[in-house]
Every structure is written in structure tokens, then in C-alpha cells.
Design an enzyme around this catalytic site. Structure first.
Site, mmCIF file in Angstrom:
data_model
loop_
_atom_site.group_PDB
_atom_site.id
_atom_site.type_symbol
_atom_site.label_atom_id
_atom_site.label_comp_id
_atom_site.label_asym_id
_atom_site.label_seq_id
_atom_site.Cartn_x
_atom_site.Cartn_y
_atom_site.Cartn_z
ATOM 1 C CD GLU A 177 -6.758 0.510 -3.396
ATOM 2 O OE1 GLU A 177 -6.128 -0.303 -2.683
ATOM 3 O OE2 GLU A 177 -6.846 1.711 -3.134
ATOM 4 C CG ASN B 186 -0.326 -4.281 -4.580
ATOM 5 O OD1 ASN B 186 0.524 -3.802 -5.314
ATOM 6 N ND2 ASN B 186 -1.176 -3.521 -3.920
ATOM 7 C CB CYS C 182 -0.945 0.005 1.203
ATOM 8 S SG CYS C 182 -2.005 1.464 1.251
ATOM 9 N N GLY C 183 1.034 1.857 -1.152
ATOM 10 C CA GLY C 183 1.954 2.976 -1.268
ATOM 11 C C GLY C 183 1.537 4.181 -0.444
ATOM 12 C CG HIS D 269 -1.340 -2.704 -9.512
ATOM 13 N ND1 HIS D 269 -2.261 -1.811 -9.014
ATOM 14 C CD2 HIS D 269 -0.469 -2.962 -8.508
ATOM 15 C CE1 HIS D 269 -1.957 -1.539 -7.756
ATOM 16 N NE2 HIS D 269 -0.873 -2.230 -7.425
ATOM 17 N N GLY E 177 -1.041 1.619 -7.202
ATOM 18 C CA GLY E 177 -1.702 1.713 -8.497
ATOM 19 C C GLY E 177 -1.120 2.826 -9.347
ATOM 20 C CB CYS F 241 -4.559 3.077 -5.528
ATOM 21 S SG CYS F 241 -3.710 1.478 -5.411
ATOM 22 N N GLY F 242 -1.558 4.390 -4.116
ATOM 23 C CA GLY F 242 -0.152 4.655 -4.391
ATOM 24 C C GLY F 242 0.496 3.593 -5.256
#
Length: 279
Positions: free
Chosen positions: A211, A160, A75-76, A162, A223, A220-221
Site C-alpha cells: 500500500e 484510490n 479503505c475497504g 491500484h 486492493g 487491503c479491502g
């Protein structure tokens, strides 16, 4: 017992932060859903848990729980919030800290102007590392959705998975419809975060992200990082791009293959509080 927490956000992507450096925090999915509920709990996109380091090469372990109770490896925006929390809570005075998630080791840094930078590591582009069911790595993939529509995507893992689609206008994109369809697609055995990328110029883009385990968020970092990587691989974006999300703008830097992705943006504390929690 009373569970103490801090509510934070990064570009509108909001979090409940729990300090578990002194007392373990072992939530069940049911209790996590209660905590993240915006009507009956505190309300947030994800719960961030700070734990003592499991290995000597990091300062803290860092766990990320989605609103549906599932755990994420990255999670950025949360990482920037974590960096600010650690400094303000007095857990570390370092300008740079290293944290371990379930999938990655990240370096977090405080930079000028109250911004925080996260070294997100190398993007993973091989299908098996994403994971993504494809015969071989390619810059673009075509997938057929359950309704028969075909979509062209880029696929990358930032810790994660994408999938990134290019759209003419993010405001008109069928984010929920295509997002849910791709998350259920058999090509993504662990589901996927779905980004909708609108290129404004080589140095500027807009993005919406649906998400996994959450739905659409204001930002969304990871993302934004994934979209910058895919946009650069497609020849659409520069090495430094300002990614405009609904909750704010993040600066993403990626010099190319073999180089880490750097993300810079704000992180804010909203309030602290306590909630009743089972012993």
C-alpha cells in the site's frame, strides 16, 4: 489533553478509530506518525476519523490517514471497522449507513454472522480517473521499471489507485521490490497501491498488497476489490470470489461493467484507550 481512541482491525489490517463527531480532530503529519508508530504510539496501518456529515445525503464523513501522515480516499477494511464502531459506540442504530470519504460515498451494512458489507461503488477504469498515464483504456498495460524490467498490470481506481499483477505464487512474489518501483513510476502521478494476485480457481484467489504510504499490510479491502475487478476483466475470476489475504478472507462480488463492487468480511474491536495529545 487525553485523546480517546479505539483499536480495531479488519482481516488483520489494523486501525486507530477517532470519534470526531463532537470535537474536531485536526492532526499534523508528525502527530499522525506518532500515533501510528508501533513502538512509541498505539500502532496501526491507518487512522480513521469519524466526523459529522458535510451534506444531508450521508450519515457521517470519514477520513483516512496513512501511517506516513498522508490522507487516503478509500479503505475497504477500515469501512467495515467504521460500520462496527458506529453501531457499538451508539452513534447510529441503522443497519445501513452512508459515509463520505474525500473521493467516494460508501454504503455500509451489517449482515448475518457479525460480518459487514461495503458497497464500494463503481470501479473506475478510465486512465484519467485512476489517475494513470495511458493513451487509452485497456485491460492490460505493460510498464518498464527503473531497472529495465517490464511488468504487465491491470489498473483501476476503487476511490484510490491500484495496479494489479498476476503471479504464480504470492509467497514468492517480490512484493516490496516491485511495489516500491511501481509506486515511484511516473505513470502513477499520485502513486499507487500494488496488488499481487494468485488465481487458485475462478472462485478463489490469494492476494498480497503493497500500500502507498504504508507498505505491505495483512489485508487491503480496496486492493481485494481491485484485484477481483482486474481478474474478472482478464477472464480469470467469477463474479463472486473469495480473496484470501494474509490476515483473512474477504468475499468480493462484481457482476461486471456498470455494477458496483461489494465487499463482505469481518471487523473486530481490539481495545479502547487514551493517549496524551497536544491541545
Amino acid at each position: 489533553m487525553k485523546l480517546r481512541f479505539t483499536k480495531m482491525h479488519g482481516a488483520g489490517n489494523d486501525f486507530v478509530v477517532i470519534d470526531a463527531t463532537r470535537r474536531p480532530f485536526a492532526p499534523t503529519p508528525q502527530l499522525l506518525r506518532r500515533l501510528t508508530d508501533r513502538r512509541f504510539g498505539v500502532g496501526c496501518d491507518q487512522v480513521l476519523v469519524i466526523e459529522p456529515p458535510s451534506t444531508p445525503d450521508v450519515d457521517f464523513d470519514y477520513r483516512i490517514f496513512n501511517a506516513d501522515g498522508s490522507e487516503s480516499g478509500q479503505c475497504g477494511n477500515g469501512s467495515r471497522a467504521l460500520a462496527r464502531y458506529v453501531r457499538e459506540a451508539g452513534l447510529s442504530a441503522k443497519d445501513r449507513i452512508r459515509v463520505r470519504t474525500s473521493t467516494s460515498v460508501l454504503e455500509l451494512a451489517c449482515v448475518d454472522g457479525g460480518l459487514f458489507r461495503v458497497d464500494m461503488g463503481l470501479p473506475r477504469l478510465e486512465p484519467a480517473q485512476i489517475p494513470f498515464a495511458a493513451a487509452a483504456r485497456a485491460p492490460r498495460y505493460t510498464l518498464t521499471l527503473a531497472n529495465g524490467d517490464a511488468v504487465e498490470i491491470g489498473a483501476v481506481s476503487m476511490g484510490n489507485p491500484h495496479a494489479v499483477l498476476r503471479v504464480d505464487a504470492v509467497d514468492d512474489a517480490p512484493v516490496e521490490q516491485i511495489g516500491k518501483a511501481l509506486q515511484a513510476h511516473p505513470a502513477f502521478p499520485q502513486s499507487v497501491n500494488v496488488g499481487f494476485l494468485q488465481v487458485l480457481s475462478p472462485a478463489r484467489a490469494r492476494l498480497r498488497v503493497y500500500e502507498r504510504g504504508v507498505g505491505e499490510t495483512l489485508a487491503c479491502g480496496s486492493g481485494a476489490c481491485a484485484a477481483a475487478v482486474v481478474g474478472r476483466l482478464w477472464g480469470l475470476l467469477d463474479a463472486v470470489v473469495d480473496m484470501e489475504l494474509r490476515g483473512g478472507t474477504l468475499r468480493i462480488e462484481w457482476q461486471g461493467e456498470g455494477q458496483p463492487v461489494l465487499m463482505t468480511g469481518p471487523a473486530e474491536a481490539v481495545f479502547t484507550g487514551e493517549i496524551e495529545w497536544p491541545n
